[in-house]
Design an enzyme around this catalytic site. Structure first.
Site, PDB file in Angstrom:
ATOM      1  CG  ASP A  35       5.840   0.308   2.243  1.00 43.73           C
ATOM      2  OD1 ASP A  35       6.409   0.537   1.147  1.00 43.73           O
ATOM      3  OD2 ASP A  35       4.662   0.668   2.473  1.00 43.73           O
TER       4      ASP A  35
ATOM      5  CB  THR B 109      -2.104   0.444  -1.014  1.00 43.70           C
ATOM      6  OG1 THR B 109      -2.663   0.275   0.290  1.00 43.70           O
ATOM      7  CG2 THR B 109      -2.788   1.608  -1.698  1.00 43.70           C
TER       8      THR B 109
END
Length: 486
Positions: A243, A265
């Site tokens: 990602d 995150t």
């Protein structure tokens, strides 16, 4: 020969806390995107006979992906492509094409034994010289070693990283996408499997399927996908499936003078290069060299990221369901800066639990006053992240020789105005925030180029982002001193 056409592709973007399916409409001078599905990604804790272990609910995720793709197909009957990206390092073990068990979550503590095993075979400096990766205790190479100790890996004949596993279930084709493979610790700086490293660490070299690059067509969806409205004309292609690799592909930057922070995150802080930096200084700074789209190098450092905020809010909500992050950030912006920031990369913050208590304990250990209330705790978290980001930018610039003049913040952190402003203040550089959905955008851009909807190099793709999405600029406020962690 006809010019570029307009078409539609679906991006499956799986994050460590949530997943989404985005529908992209792409053509000459056109890039539109809308979310068609969003779902939670919650780990599951399972007793394994010896201890409770943390896993991903991969079957539940796959069901959500299929439902999201069904909605994308309903909204776009001429859908031509699907691409999948996710977090790095985690994988499923298979035998005879069947998944042997739920993939372990990288925050599970089992890999600690794997670290000891690998480092006994290859000391850390030598390991860094071979793979160029920063030390993270959950990197795939350590997880494989832990699987070997448990005997799990011995019965497997394949391992598939999470995006490749989803792609296999959609198409029946097994492959290992190179940008994600570069996070395993088993690839050399040349982007190929390091067979000697496999041998020295006891990791079988035949577990991962052949490497493919972003833009490779994996195949049409299986006939069974017709029940989800996906026709055989829908092809799944490899994107920059890590990602962060997809997010960096969508950063609207001039790489020769910019740093990026892909903030979700985790906070990935670095620069984009054409060659890796693997030397004693980069090893000491714990910087990593991962492969990006078009063979670029993502020279970066992992910072703990928004996990500290989300896990703190989750903890507080157990006592007060009315607690929300937006309100806490508003109050935190009005609070004074902490007397000292804390080390956001301290290993105690890696696992789920009472993060505020752990932060308070960190301050106590260092003979410093701990934040007194929730707003002060949030301010301390954001200030500490901003300092870590600013330090990461400076170190990336120094180690790589990049003359950084602008910092680009993409991902969820781009919505956090306090974080963006404090990062600009501590870095002494302007921060350009956006786009928020950079990962899905990068996924869509790579697919669009694969299907002939766009053309050109990364700079051409980034130019589309710069002209399509609204960006916000934060200017440093005066001479703000950087507070070092105690």
């Amino acid at each position: 020969m006809s010019g570029p056409r307009t078409g539609q592709v679906a991006a499956v973007d799986l994050g460590a806390t949530s997943g989404r399916v985005m529908l992209g409409t792409v053509g000459p001078d056109r890039l539109e995107m809308r979310q068609v599905a969003r779902f939670a990604n919650e780990p599951v804790e399972i007793w394994n006979g010896r201890r409770a272990s943390l896993h991903w609910d991969i079957a539940g995720l796959y069901a959500q992906v299929c439902a999201g793709l069904a909605e994308a197909a309903r909204q776009a009957p001429e859908l031509c492509g699907v691409g999948i990206d996710s977090w790095a390092v985690d994988y499923g073990l298979l035998r005879g094409g069947r998944l042997l068990g739920l993939p372990h979550h990288y925050r599970d503590t089992r890999s600690r034994a794997g670290v000891e095993t690998v480092h006994a075979a290859v000391p850390p400096p030598a390991l860094y010289a071979r793979n160029g990766l920063q030390f993270l205790p959950f990197t795939t190479i350590y997880q494989f070693a832990a699987d070997h100790l448990d005997g799990d890996i011995d019965v497997a004949d394949n391992a598939l990283l999470i995006p490749d596993l989803i792609g296999y279930w959609l198409t029946g084709a097994m492959a290992t996408e190179r940008t994600n493979a570069s996070t395993t610790g088993l690839l050399g700086p040349d982007g190929h499997w390091d067979r000697e490293l496999h041998t020295r660490t006891g990791v079988r070299a035949d577990l991962f399927p052949a490497l493919v690059d972003p833009g490779t067509i994996l195949g049409p969806v299986l006939p069974a996908m017709a029940s989800h409205g996906l026709r055989p004309s829908v092809h799944v292609s490899a994107v920059a499936s890590h990602d962060t690799a997809s997010a960096v592909a969508a950063v609207p930057m001039s790489a020769e003078s910019a740093a990026y922070i892909s903030c979700g995150t985790w906070g990935l802080v670095g620069v984009e290069l054409t060659a890796p930096v693997i030397d004693a200084a980069s090893w000491a700074a714990n910087f990593t060299n991962e492969i990006g789209a078009d063979g670029r190098i993502r020279f970066l450092h992992n910072v703990m990221g928004l996990w500290l905020l989300s896990e703190s809010v989750r903890c507080w909500q157990r006592d007060d369901a009315r607690v929300d992050l937006a309100g806490l950030l508003e109050h935190a912006a009005a609070r004074p800066a902490p007397a000292a920031v804390f080390d956001v990369d301290d290993p105690r913050f890696l696992t789920p639990g009472d993060i505020p208590a752990r932060i308070a304990h960190w301050y106590t250990e260092h003979d410093l006053p701990a934040p007194a209330g929730r707003a002060d705790m949030v301010r301390a978290i954001v200030e500490s992240l901003a300092v870590a980001f600013a330090n990461g930018v400076r170190t990336a610039a120094e180690l790589s020789g990049t003359a950084v003049r602008t910092v680009h913040m993409v991902g969820g952190g781009a919505q956090n105005r306090l974080l963006c402003q404090l990062t600009a203040d501590h870095a002494g550089l302007p921060v350009v925030a956006g786009p928020v959905e950079a990962t899905a955008i990068g996924n869509i851009l790579i697919q669009a180029r694969t299907h002939g909807l766009l053309s050109g190099d990364l700079e051409a793709l980034r130019a589309v982002v710069a002209t399509t999405f609204a960006l916000r600029r934060y200017t440093p406020r005066g001479d703000t001193s950087t507070r070092k962690a105690g």
